[in-house]
Write a protein that holds these residues in place. Structure first.
Motif, PDB file in Angstrom:
ATOM      1  N   ILE A 132      49.885  33.443  31.237  1.00 11.87           N
ATOM      2  CA  ILE A 132      49.585  33.594  32.658  1.00 11.87           C
ATOM      3  C   ILE A 132      50.317  34.787  33.261  1.00 11.87           C
ATOM      4  CG2 ILE A 132      51.410  31.946  33.284  1.00 11.87           C
ATOM      5  CD1 ILE A 132      48.215  31.971  35.217  1.00 11.87           C
ATOM      6  N   THR A 133      51.498  35.080  32.772  1.00 12.02           N
ATOM      7  CA  THR A 133      52.292  36.155  33.364  1.00 12.02           C
ATOM      8  C   THR A 133      51.651  37.531  33.163  1.00 12.02           C
ATOM      9  OG1 THR A 133      54.304  34.882  33.023  1.00 12.02           O
ATOM     10  CG2 THR A 133      54.564  37.220  33.446  1.00 12.02           C
ATOM     11  N   GLY A 134      51.123  37.755  31.983  1.00 11.65           N
ATOM     12  CA  GLY A 134      50.498  39.052  31.711  1.00 11.65           C
ATOM     13  C   GLY A 134      49.434  39.401  32.741  1.00 11.65           C
ATOM     14  N   PRO A 135      48.427  38.561  32.918  1.00 12.22           N
ATOM     15  CA  PRO A 135      47.407  38.855  33.929  1.00 12.22           C
ATOM     16  C   PRO A 135      47.973  38.961  35.339  1.00 12.22           C
ATOM     17  CG  PRO A 135      46.638  37.160  32.423  1.00 12.22           C
ATOM     18  CD  PRO A 135      48.063  37.428  32.059  1.00 12.22           C
ATOM     19  N   ARG A 136      48.969  38.171  35.634  1.00 16.54           N
ATOM     20  CA  ARG A 136      49.519  38.245  36.991  1.00 16.54           C
ATOM     21  C   ARG A 136      50.223  39.582  37.214  1.00 16.54           C
ATOM     22  NH1 ARG A 136      53.269  33.814  38.473  1.00 16.54           N
ATOM     23  NH2 ARG A 136      52.986  34.639  40.577  1.00 16.54           N
ATOM     24  N   ILE A 137      50.878  40.071  36.180  1.00 16.50           N
ATOM     25  CA  ILE A 137      51.513  41.389  36.300  1.00 16.50           C
ATOM     26  C   ILE A 137      50.455  42.454  36.559  1.00 16.50           C
ATOM     27  CG2 ILE A 137      52.677  43.216  34.996  1.00 16.50           C
ATOM     28  CD1 ILE A 137      54.328  40.998  33.634  1.00 16.50           C
ATOM     29  N   ARG A 138      49.378  42.380  35.821  1.00 18.94           N
ATOM     30  CA  ARG A 138      48.325  43.392  35.990  1.00 18.94           C
ATOM     31  C   ARG A 138      47.705  43.291  37.373  1.00 18.94           C
ATOM     32  NH1 ARG A 138      45.458  43.125  30.543  1.00 18.94           N
ATOM     33  NH2 ARG A 138      43.637  43.232  31.881  1.00 18.94           N
ATOM     34  N   ALA A 139      47.500  42.079  37.837  1.00 16.35           N
ATOM     35  CA  ALA A 139      46.905  41.906  39.169  1.00 16.35           C
ATOM     36  C   ALA A 139      47.834  42.444  40.259  1.00 16.35           C
ATOM     37  CB  ALA A 139      46.600  40.433  39.414  1.00 16.35           C
ATOM     38  N   ALA A 140      49.122  42.141  40.132  1.00 19.23           N
ATOM     39  CA  ALA A 140      50.071  42.614  41.135  1.00 19.23           C
ATOM     40  C   ALA A 140      50.169  44.135  41.106  1.00 19.23           C
ATOM     41  CB  ALA A 140      51.444  41.988  40.897  1.00 19.23           C
ATOM     42  N   ALA A 141      50.211  44.691  39.907  1.00 14.81           N
ATOM     43  CA  ALA A 141      50.309  46.152  39.778  1.00 14.81           C
ATOM     44  C   ALA A 141      49.085  46.825  40.390  1.00 14.81           C
ATOM     45  CB  ALA A 141      50.451  46.543  38.311  1.00 14.81           C
TER      46      ALA A 141
END
Lengths: 195, 195
Positions: free
Chosen positions: A11-20
DNA sequence: GTCTATAGAAAGATAGAC
DNA sequence: GTCTATCTTTCTATAGAC
């Protein structure tokens, strides 16, 4: 499979990309720090480096995904029978797809200069790839006598610029619906290359 | 008046603005340091603060000057007699003026987000001011029966986006002359709003 | 997988000498 | 008007504990 304590990689990977994506689009790549992205996700800055080797690669992955999806989505649509019908489909597709991804569109036009030469060339090639699909429609339509464009290459660039511009002013819930915007732009595009 | 030793303010100020314009356009506002700008001019970083209170104001002054000059130059042209003639003049003016100032155009679209709210509002108001000049032409032409645009506001934005896009791909000495580009875009614009 | 802590570089802006 | 020097903050990225 067993779940390790504290493991949230899926879950963290996609959330990082979304936030970036959101932060880069809003503030610009160089103006956003890794700490800001981490704070948005709710982790510490060091944890980001489990998901990207560096900041530039994070940007590149966002742009690459966007272009890949853009091309794949268009290619997956069943082609219309005639060049005018294909042109109309392209106009509506380009507006709709880009409105759904205004952040990525903005990034892919504004932050290319933050990529190294190799990454830059990759994205540019994908962009040309996509533009050539419109170019082919105009070319076919010209050959069939449906369109008259003094210069097919320029018409391609002009139409793409016009359509992409929608992302800079369209607001959901505003005066015009997406379909209405599509209607109006299709009217202008159709006439602009009319025989 | 007496010239003081080491005084170059009359030349240094413009050189700072020119260097900042080029560097900001090429690398992005946030990615360019005051030290880089100073190095380009040939002074030390501290000296820049004799000419600008801070980095953001330096950007704002560049954008403000650009917009002021854009509007003043257009307003100084003698207005053509009919809406179609005025539209043609606008198309050719916008392309020519912006090609001469591709760096400033890029900045004024991409780096607005680096301005504070007040400065942002100032530039946005100037942009709307300029766009309204095209809007008035389309409105008058519609009233006179020269044009048919389903939505004058959208047509304005669409045409501006299309024309401004020229700055992203045009290269001096390339396949097409400026006049030829103007011809082709005028052909497309003319048809796109044709009655 | 995430944290704390930090190394090392670079940023914006200012002070005071000349 | 410009320079040198520096304060203070912030940055990317890494090391090592848990």
């Amino acid at each position: 499979m067993a779940r390790k304590t504290g493991s949230h990689s899926e879950i963290t990977g996609p959330r990082i990309r979304a936030a970036a994506l959101t932060l880069f689009a809003r503030n610009g790549f160089a103006a956003v720090s890794m700490r800001q992205i981490a704070a948005e996700v709710g982790v510490q800055a060091g944890a980001l480096y489990l998901y990207t080797p560096d900041k530039e690669t994070l940007l590149f992955d966002l742009l690459k995904s966007h272009m890949d999806e853009l091309i794949a989505t268009w290619d997956a649509l069943p082609p219309a029978a005639t060049p005018p019908a294909r042109l109309e489909a392209f106009v509506r597709f380009h507006i709709g797809f880009n409105l759904d991804r205004a952040d990525a569109v903005f990034l892919s036009y504004m932050e290319l200069r933050n990529l190294g030469p190799a990454n830059f060339a990759t994205i540019e090639a994908l962009r040309r790839d996509y533009e050539n699909r419109l170019g082919a429609i105009l070319h076919d339509g010209q050959a069939a006598g449906d369109f008259t464009a003094p210069d097919a290459k320029l018409a391609t660039l002009a139409i793409i610029a016009m359509l992409t511009g929608v992302t800079t002013w369209y607001r959901e819930g505003g005066r015009l619906s997406r379909d209405r915007v599509g209607d109006i732009y299709w009217d202008m595009v159709r006439k602009s290359v009319a025989a």
